[in-house]
Design an enzyme around this catalytic site. Structure first.
Site, PDB file in Angstrom:
ATOM      1  N   GLY A 203       0.896  -1.153  -0.034  1.00 47.10           N
ATOM      2  CA  GLY A 203      -0.041   0.060  -0.039  1.00 47.10           C
ATOM      3  C   GLY A 203       0.942   1.284  -0.003  1.00 47.10           C
ATOM      4  O   GLY A 203       2.185   1.182  -0.283  1.00 47.10           O
TER       5      GLY A 203
ATOM      6  N   GLU B  19     -13.038  18.453   6.051  1.00 48.59           N
ATOM      7  CA  GLU B  19     -13.897  17.221   6.549  1.00 48.59           C
ATOM      8  C   GLU B  19     -14.115  17.536   7.990  1.00 48.59           C
ATOM      9  O   GLU B  19     -13.627  18.560   8.860  1.00 48.59           O
ATOM     10  CB  GLU B  19     -12.660  16.205   6.503  1.00 48.59           C
TER      11      GLU B  19
ATOM     12  N   HIS C 234     -13.618   0.793  10.162  1.00 48.05           N
ATOM     13  CA  HIS C 234     -12.946   1.388   9.219  1.00 48.05           C
ATOM     14  C   HIS C 234     -11.332   1.617   9.367  1.00 48.05           C
ATOM     15  O   HIS C 234     -10.757   1.348   8.492  1.00 48.05           O
ATOM     16  CB  HIS C 234     -13.616   2.954   9.179  1.00 48.05           C
TER      17      HIS C 234
ATOM     18  N   HIS D 291     -16.474   4.066  10.891  1.00 43.38           N
ATOM     19  CA  HIS D 291     -16.841   5.215  10.040  1.00 43.38           C
ATOM     20  C   HIS D 291     -18.509   5.443   9.852  1.00 43.38           C
ATOM     21  O   HIS D 291     -19.149   4.308   9.758  1.00 43.38           O
ATOM     22  CB  HIS D 291     -16.291   4.986   8.641  1.00 43.38           C
TER      23      HIS D 291
ATOM     24  N   ARG E 120      -8.701   8.732  15.514  1.00 47.16           N
ATOM     25  CA  ARG E 120      -7.998   9.405  14.479  1.00 47.16           C
ATOM     26  C   ARG E 120      -8.884  10.604  13.568  1.00 47.16           C
ATOM     27  O   ARG E 120     -10.104  10.670  13.434  1.00 47.16           O
ATOM     28  CB  ARG E 120      -7.730   8.394  13.162  1.00 47.16           C
TER      29      ARG E 120
HETATM   30  C1  LIG Z   1     -12.615   3.150   2.249  1.00 41.31           C
HETATM   31  C2  LIG Z   1     -11.556   3.628   2.856  1.00 41.31           C
HETATM   32  C3  LIG Z   1     -11.269   5.136   2.794  1.00 41.31           C
HETATM   33  C4  LIG Z   1     -10.152   5.805   3.305  1.00 41.31           C
HETATM   34  N1  LIG Z   1     -10.096   7.120   3.014  1.00 41.31           N
HETATM   35  C5  LIG Z   1      -8.770   7.748   3.651  1.00 41.31           C
HETATM   36  C6  LIG Z   1      -8.383   8.991   3.330  1.00 41.31           C
HETATM   37  O1  LIG Z   1      -9.429   9.576   2.630  1.00 41.31           O
HETATM   38  N2  LIG Z   1      -7.622   9.584   3.884  1.00 41.31           N
HETATM   39  C7  LIG Z   1      -6.407   8.981   4.592  1.00 41.31           C
HETATM   40  O2  LIG Z   1      -5.719   9.510   5.077  1.00 41.31           O
HETATM   41  N3  LIG Z   1      -6.897   7.459   5.043  1.00 41.31           N
HETATM   42  C8  LIG Z   1      -8.050   6.889   4.215  1.00 41.31           C
HETATM   43  N4  LIG Z   1      -8.138   5.679   4.640  1.00 41.31           N
HETATM   44  C9  LIG Z   1      -7.355   4.859   5.420  1.00 41.31           C
HETATM   45  C10 LIG Z   1      -6.031   4.830   4.718  1.00 41.31           C
HETATM   46  O3  LIG Z   1      -6.411   4.617   3.230  1.00 41.31           O
HETATM   47  C11 LIG Z   1      -5.163   3.514   5.193  1.00 41.31           C
HETATM   48  O4  LIG Z   1      -4.830   3.744   6.498  1.00 41.31           O
HETATM   49  C12 LIG Z   1      -3.604   3.643   4.561  1.00 41.31           C
HETATM   50  O5  LIG Z   1      -3.860   3.387   3.037  1.00 41.31           O
HETATM   51  C13 LIG Z   1      -3.217   2.431   4.875  1.00 41.31           C
HETATM   52  O6  LIG Z   1      -1.900   2.370   4.101  1.00 41.31           O
HETATM   53  P1  LIG Z   1      -1.020   0.962   4.650  1.00 41.31           P
HETATM   54  O7  LIG Z   1       0.087   0.812   3.418  1.00 41.31           O
HETATM   55  O8  LIG Z   1      -0.535   1.016   5.776  1.00 41.31           O
HETATM   56  O9  LIG Z   1      -1.835  -0.229   4.294  1.00 41.31           O
HETATM   57  P2  LIG Z   1      -2.857  -0.937   2.974  1.00 41.31           P
HETATM   58  O10 LIG Z   1      -2.829   0.107   2.126  1.00 41.31           O
HETATM   59  O11 LIG Z   1      -3.865  -1.616   3.496  1.00 41.31           O
HETATM   60  O12 LIG Z   1      -1.672  -2.039   2.547  1.00 41.31           O
HETATM   61  C14 LIG Z   1      -1.230  -2.994   3.270  1.00 41.31           C
HETATM   62  C15 LIG Z   1      -0.371  -4.153   2.191  1.00 41.31           C
HETATM   63  O13 LIG Z   1      -0.113  -5.259   3.130  1.00 41.31           O
HETATM   64  C16 LIG Z   1      -0.041  -6.289   2.356  1.00 41.31           C
HETATM   65  N5  LIG Z   1      -0.181  -7.384   3.421  1.00 41.31           N
HETATM   66  C17 LIG Z   1      -0.730  -7.561   4.622  1.00 41.31           C
HETATM   67  N6  LIG Z   1      -0.721  -8.789   5.153  1.00 41.31           N
HETATM   68  C18 LIG Z   1       0.456  -9.218   4.363  1.00 41.31           C
HETATM   69  C19 LIG Z   1       1.215 -10.511   4.725  1.00 41.31           C
HETATM   70  N7  LIG Z   1       0.942 -11.456   5.616  1.00 41.31           N
HETATM   71  N8  LIG Z   1       2.171 -10.754   3.871  1.00 41.31           N
HETATM   72  C20 LIG Z   1       2.465  -9.976   2.819  1.00 41.31           C
HETATM   73  N9  LIG Z   1       1.609  -8.821   2.582  1.00 41.31           N
HETATM   74  C21 LIG Z   1       0.534  -8.444   3.325  1.00 41.31           C
HETATM   75  C22 LIG Z   1      -1.398  -6.140   1.710  1.00 41.31           C
HETATM   76  O14 LIG Z   1      -1.557  -7.145   0.612  1.00 41.31           O
HETATM   77  C23 LIG Z   1      -1.186  -4.636   1.160  1.00 41.31           C
HETATM   78  O15 LIG Z   1      -0.445  -4.544   0.095  1.00 41.31           O
HETATM   79  C24 LIG Z   1      -9.315   5.160   4.070  1.00 41.31           C
HETATM   80  C25 LIG Z   1      -9.516   3.751   4.245  1.00 41.31           C
HETATM   81  C26 LIG Z   1     -10.584   3.025   3.626  1.00 41.31           C
HETATM   82  C27 LIG Z   1     -10.464   1.444   3.813  1.00 41.31           C
END
Ligand SMILES: Cc1cc2nc3c(=O)[nH]c(=O)nc-3n(C[C@H](O)[C@H](O)[C@H](O)COP(=O)(O)OP(=O)(O)OC[C@H]3O[C@@H](n4cnc5c(N)ncnc54)[C@H](O)[C@@H]3O)c2cc1C
Length: 515
Positions: A12, A111, A334, A227, A369
């Site tokens: 991500g 927001e 959420h 949410h 948050r």
């Molecule tokens: C619908 C929605 C709307 C949102 N809107 C906002 C917004 O407007 N603004 C904001 O700031 N935040 C928002 N958020 C929150 C924000 O999107 C997330 O907190 C942020 O994108 C998380 O990023 P990340 O890289 O930590 O995790 P993610 O983007 O979830 O990525 C996690 C990664 O880890 C991988 N993974 C997990 N477990 C394993 C494993 N065991 N082995 C290998 N790979 C694994 C997954 O496959 C994925 O690639 C929103 C969330 C959602 C669900």
């Protein structure tokens, strides 16, 4: 066995952005359990908060974040967040994330619980998708190695220092080990623990389980944000109706068409998420309905279709023209505020192990948050991990003890005959019903008993779904036990048997396996 300077688990925003910075310092491998863009990031709509507007300042953003966190933010971490935000936004602009503009300047929107418009967005309400696509293209065209469909199953550690990770090749079923100097968990959150949630199917709390089993400290797990507005159509997975819809003037109405939020709080629809979600639950109970409505029919059609093209299209595909009819909505799980405890440099208490993104707890969110602070947190603290490791650090275990902390361990899972057999649906329903928006000692005790029994009876994992179910049972237990311990209501954690905030509880609950 292959060796890398950095291994990122997850692709991500946290995994990709950190990898792009890390590649300047050495060799980098990304392991991700699905395709590169299977993640929560892709679904983010509203945008990224940053104090770059004319009437804004890091101090004002700091104040708003602290207010939302309800007494439990790490103030130093929030200072870092808001002070470093403008530079990190500049990084994304340099990486060519196409933020929306107005009159040649980055457009900013409002927001809930922000005192000024400070949310940057891209493609209207497709911010996360634009970020994910931009960063993954950069990664693909760099020398970063990416292994898709590889599920991290174990952290390899020796003498209190992490040396790598074991992963399952989900296509062949074989396990492989990879060694590294710095292992960075970027595995995202755990929304899938709840039956109704806005998250991607990858959000199964894997990183929490992996880190806990290795001896890392897990903090603030009782704080999970619900949410208020997820689209409620039977048979359709809840789809987020962004915060920004209320920010632009969307009105919440009950089944009789009456605006009800002012009955609960003077801030109305722009109150913090926990207040809106709970008010909605009360209103649903009062009117005997499983959903309410959000109404944007009074907004100019062009505002709705240009600011929320993604939401507009999604609803239209499901038979709802939101410019003409009210949209059925209900709260959904959420965002995970708690996580692997890290210091201001992303370091855990285990040498060589780092965490960033939703899986980490830097302390900026406290008990709740502030909307759109999560992707900003990723940018600010991921860069700090790379700054620290590039200076050759990351070799000691540096999380500072802060005094106001309660340490706990988790009892062994127990086998009991009286509980239903574990299943994904059973776990999601249990967490939603008993550990959801409103909890009590009774519901939490019941959930804790079932989860402990499941943990004691789940067979050893062999493929992705069974690994995920094991991880969800452990992560769910940490959430439930923490919620049971916290006998007060604060931020996103609401106990019907302890509805008030208590000064005594202005402290953090930490779980560690190595107690
Ligand atoms: C619908 C929605 C709307 C949102 N809107 C906002 C917004 O407007 N603004 C904001 O700031 N935040 C928002 N958020 C929150 C924000 O999107 C997330 O907190 C942020 O994108 C998380 O990023 P990340 O890289 O930590 O995790 P993610 O983007 O979830 O990525 C996690 C990664 O880890 C991988 N993974 C997990 N477990 C394993 C494993 N065991 N082995 C290998 N790979 C694994 C997954 O496959 C994925 O690639 C929103 C969330 C959602 C669900």
């Amino acid at each position: 066995m292959s060796y890398y300077d950095y291994i990122l688990v997850g692709s991500g925003i946290a995994g990709l952005y950190t990898a792009l910075l890390a590649k300047e310092q050495g060799s980098v491998l990304i392991i991700t359990k699905g395709n590169i863009d299977d993640c929560n990031t892709k679904h983010a709509q509203g945008g990224i908060a940053a104090p770059i507007g004319k009437n804004d300042s890091p101090e004002l953003h700091f104040q708003d974040t602290i207010a939302a966190g309800d007494g439990l933010c790490d103030e130093d971490a929030v200072r870092i967040l808001t002070n470093e935000a403008p530079d990190r936004i500049a990084d994304l602009v340099n990486l060519e994330v196409p933020f929306d503009t107005m009159n040649g300047e980055i457009a900013l929107t409002m927001e809930a619980a922000h005192s000024v418009p400070r949310i940057l967005h891209a493609g209207g309400d497709a911010t996360g998708e634009h970020i994910e696509v931009t960063l993954s293209k950069r990664v693909r065209s760099s020398r970063i190695e990416v292994l898709e469909n590889f599920l991290a199953t174990d952290i390899l550690a020796e003498k209190d220092r992490v040396r790598g990770v074991r992963a399952l090749d989900c296509r062949t079923g074989s396990a492989e080990e990879f060694e590294c100097r710095s292992l960075i968990l970027a595995t995202g959150g755990g929304g899938q623990l709840f039956r109704f949630n806005t998250n991607s199917e990858i959000a199964t709390g894997d990183g929490i389980a992996l880190a806990f089993k290795t001896g890392a400290e897990i903090i603030d797990m009782e704080f999970f944000q619900f949410h208020p507005t997820a689209l409620h159509i039977p048979g359709v997975a809840p789809f987020l109706i962004s915060e920004a819809v209320r920010g632009e003037g969307g009105i919440l109405r009950n089944a009789e068409g009456r605006r009800f939020m002012p009955d609960y709080t003077p801030e109305g629809e722009l109150a913090p998420r926990d207040v809106v979600a709970r008010s909605m639950l009360y209103e649903m109970q009062k009117t005997g309905s499983d959903h309410l409505f959000i109404d944007v029919t009074h907004l100019p059609v062009s505002v709705t279709t240009t600011r929320f093209p993604h939401i507009y299209r999604f609803c239209l595909e499901h038979g709802l023209d939101i410019t003409r009819v009210q949209v059925p909505v209900a709260p959904a799980a959420h965002y995970m505020m708690g996580g692997i405890r890290v210091n201001h440099w992303g370091e855990t208490n285990i040498a060589g192990l780092f965490a960033t993104g939703e899986v980490a707890c830097t302390g900026v969110h406290g008990a709740n948050r502030l909307a759109s602070n999560s992707m900003l947190e990723v940018l600010v603290f991921s860069r700090r991990i790379i700054e620290k490791t590039s200076r050759g650090a990351g070799t000691e275990a540096p999380v500072k003890k802060q005094g106001r902390e309660l340490y706990h361990s988790l009892g062994q899972g127990q086998s009991t005959k009286d509980v239903p057999p574990p299943s994904l649906y059973g776990l999601q329903s249990l967490l939603w019903d008993k550990v959801g928006i409103i909890r009590s000692r009774e519901t939490l005790t019941e959930a804790a008993g079932v989860l402990a029994a499941w943990q004691g009876s789940l067979p050893a994992a062999t493929e992705r779904p069974s690994y995920e179910l094991n991880n969800m049972a452990l992560t769910g237990r940490l959430m439930t036990e923490a919620a049971l311990l916290r006998e007060e209501s604060r931020g996103a954690h609401f106990r019907s048997d302890f509805p008030e905030k208590s000064l005594e509880w202005k402290r953090h609950i930490i779980f560690t396996a190595s107690q």
